[in-house]
Motif scaffolding. Structure first.
Motif, PDB file in Angstrom:
ATOM      1  N   MET A   1       0.775  -0.918   0.030  1.00  0.00           N
ATOM      2  CA  MET A   1      -0.054  -0.045  -0.033  1.00  0.00           C
ATOM      3  C   MET A   1       0.811   1.195   0.070  1.00  0.00           C
ATOM      4  O   MET A   1       0.167   2.372  -0.198  1.00  0.00           O
ATOM      5  N   LEU A   2       2.219   1.230   0.305  1.00  0.00           N
ATOM      6  CA  LEU A   2       2.870   2.416   0.291  1.00  0.00           C
ATOM      7  C   LEU A   2       3.652   2.428  -0.829  1.00  0.00           C
ATOM      8  O   LEU A   2       4.560   1.835  -1.320  1.00  0.00           O
ATOM      9  N   VAL A   3       3.010   3.044  -1.934  1.00  0.00           N
ATOM     10  CA  VAL A   3       3.496   3.030  -3.328  1.00  0.00           C
ATOM     11  C   VAL A   3       3.768   4.701  -3.763  1.00  0.00           C
ATOM     12  O   VAL A   3       2.910   5.668  -2.914  1.00  0.00           O
ATOM     13  N   ALA A   4       4.007   4.992  -4.885  1.00  0.00           N
ATOM     14  CA  ALA A   4       4.036   5.884  -5.670  1.00  0.00           C
ATOM     15  C   ALA A   4       2.969   6.251  -6.544  1.00  0.00           C
ATOM     16  O   ALA A   4       2.448   5.285  -7.070  1.00  0.00           O
ATOM     17  N   ASP A   5       2.706   7.602  -6.834  1.00  0.00           N
ATOM     18  CA  ASP A   5       1.405   7.589  -7.663  1.00  0.00           C
ATOM     19  C   ASP A   5       2.179   7.904  -9.202  1.00  0.00           C
ATOM     20  O   ASP A   5       3.418   7.593  -9.113  1.00  0.00           O
ATOM     21  N   ALA A   6       1.365   8.127 -10.169  1.00  0.00           N
ATOM     22  CA  ALA A   6       2.044   8.119 -11.476  1.00  0.00           C
ATOM     23  C   ALA A   6       2.909   9.424 -11.674  1.00  0.00           C
ATOM     24  O   ALA A   6       3.865   9.220 -12.455  1.00  0.00           O
ATOM     25  N   GLY A   7       3.047  10.159 -11.024  1.00  0.00           N
ATOM     26  CA  GLY A   7       3.945  11.436 -10.853  1.00  0.00           C
ATOM     27  C   GLY A   7       5.451  11.042 -10.169  1.00  0.00           C
ATOM     28  O   GLY A   7       6.157  11.889  -9.953  1.00  0.00           O
ATOM     29  N   GLY A   8       5.412  10.009  -9.360  1.00  0.00           N
ATOM     30  CA  GLY A   8       6.481   9.584  -8.691  1.00  0.00           C
ATOM     31  C   GLY A   8       6.448  10.030  -7.309  1.00  0.00           C
ATOM     32  O   GLY A   8       7.290   9.659  -6.321  1.00  0.00           O
ATOM     33  N   LEU A   9       5.624  10.483  -6.719  1.00  0.00           N
ATOM     34  CA  LEU A   9       5.148  11.113  -5.626  1.00  0.00           C
ATOM     35  C   LEU A   9       4.348  10.142  -4.601  1.00  0.00           C
ATOM     36  O   LEU A   9       3.654   9.442  -5.054  1.00  0.00           O
ATOM     37  N   PRO A  10       4.592   9.949  -3.208  1.00  0.00           N
ATOM     38  CA  PRO A  10       3.989   9.084  -2.502  1.00  0.00           C
ATOM     39  C   PRO A  10       2.537   9.355  -2.204  1.00  0.00           C
ATOM     40  O   PRO A  10       1.929  10.362  -2.480  1.00  0.00           O
ATOM     41  N   THR A  11       1.720   8.108  -2.427  1.00  0.00           N
ATOM     42  CA  THR A  11       0.205   8.503  -2.027  1.00  0.00           C
ATOM     43  C   THR A  11      -0.230   9.005  -0.613  1.00  0.00           C
ATOM     44  O   THR A  11      -1.053   9.253  -0.463  1.00  0.00           O
ATOM     45  N   LEU A  12       0.820   8.844   0.141  1.00  0.00           N
ATOM     46  CA  LEU A  12       0.557   9.195   1.686  1.00  0.00           C
ATOM     47  C   LEU A  12       0.211  10.626   1.733  1.00  0.00           C
ATOM     48  O   LEU A  12       0.488  11.645   0.759  1.00  0.00           O
ATOM     49  N   TYR A  13      -0.365  11.214   2.760  1.00  0.00           N
ATOM     50  CA  TYR A  13      -0.642  12.629   3.284  1.00  0.00           C
ATOM     51  C   TYR A  13      -0.426  12.681   4.658  1.00  0.00           C
ATOM     52  O   TYR A  13      -0.549  11.693   5.485  1.00  0.00           O
ATOM     53  N   LEU A  14      -0.154  13.854   5.150  1.00  0.00           N
ATOM     54  CA  LEU A  14      -0.117  14.219   6.461  1.00  0.00           C
ATOM     55  C   LEU A  14      -1.553  14.680   7.312  1.00  0.00           C
ATOM     56  O   LEU A  14      -1.990  15.634   6.419  1.00  0.00           O
ATOM     57  N   ALA A  15      -2.151  13.952   8.225  1.00  0.00           N
ATOM     58  CA  ALA A  15      -3.195  14.316   8.801  1.00  0.00           C
ATOM     59  C   ALA A  15      -2.823  14.856  10.101  1.00  0.00           C
ATOM     60  O   ALA A  15      -2.023  14.329  10.951  1.00  0.00           O
ATOM     61  N   ALA A  16      -3.571  15.835  10.679  1.00  0.00           N
ATOM     62  CA  ALA A  16      -3.482  16.263  12.042  1.00  0.00           C
ATOM     63  C   ALA A  16      -4.169  15.752  12.855  1.00  0.00           C
ATOM     64  O   ALA A  16      -5.624  15.427  12.599  1.00  0.00           O
ATOM     65  N   ASP A  17      -3.667  15.194  14.034  1.00  0.00           N
ATOM     66  CA  ASP A  17      -4.613  14.641  15.218  1.00  0.00           C
ATOM     67  C   ASP A  17      -3.966  14.729  16.542  1.00  0.00           C
ATOM     68  O   ASP A  17      -2.689  14.237  16.443  1.00  0.00           O
TER      69      ASP A  17
END
Length: 169
Positions: A1-17
């Motif tokens: 599930m930890l992969v890069a998108d078509a642009g080579g960027l991670p699909t992850l994001y930062l969430a605040a909590d």
């Protein structure tokens, strides 16, 4: 599930909590553990600062704010032996160090002139000053940092809950 998108960027994001930023996997909403070995393959270096004094440096330098930019600075230039990497607050003051294991990998990137940007994710002033985990940091290219801070088009990030599964390597 930890992969890069078509642009080579991670699909992850930062969430605040709960006063911290969490690397989050968007398809499941799961939090990614800071030490996950797959993060480096996505260009994300994650680590806990060492040698931080919580009574003075953390409070004075504003490291309690998630998202604070910090600098990675090579030390002991021109001397034989292993070189360490200091972490400096925006004021330029040293506030901690990268562990020797992480510094060994980051050193060549910094020596080659990689424009890495480092950002704090969380700080816990109640831990002992010599215990890892006091200040959590990620370092990556400015493009990856900007991508991690993006707002997802389908709405606000899902905040992690205590019972959520953490993705570990």
């Amino acid at each position: 599930m930890l992969v890069a998108d078509a642009g080579g960027l991670p699909t992850l994001y930062l969430a605040a909590d709960a006063g911290a930023l969490w690397l989050t996997e968007p398809s499941t909403g799961r939090v990614v553990a800071l030490g996950n070995r797959h993060l480096r393959g996505l260009g994300i270096w994650s680590f806990w600062l060492r040698n931080v004094d919580p009574r003075t440096i953390v409070a004075r330098e504003g490291l309690l704010q998630p998202g604070a930019v910090v600098g990675l600075v090579r030390e002991q230039a021109g001397r034989p032996g292993p070189r360490t990497i200091a972490v400096h607050a925006a004021t330029g003051r040293p506030v901690g160090h990268v562990s020797p294991r992480i510094a060994a990998g980051l050193a060549s990137l910094l020596d080659d002139g990689a424009g890495l940007l480092a950002v704090t994710l969380a700080a816990d002033p109640h831990l002992a000053p010599d215990r890892p985990g006091l200040v959590k940091v990620i370092a990556c290219s400015p493009a990856v940092i900007a991508h991690l801070f993006r707002r997802l088009p389908q709405g606000a990030p899902v905040p992690p809950r205590v019972g959520d599964t953490v993705l570990v390597a």
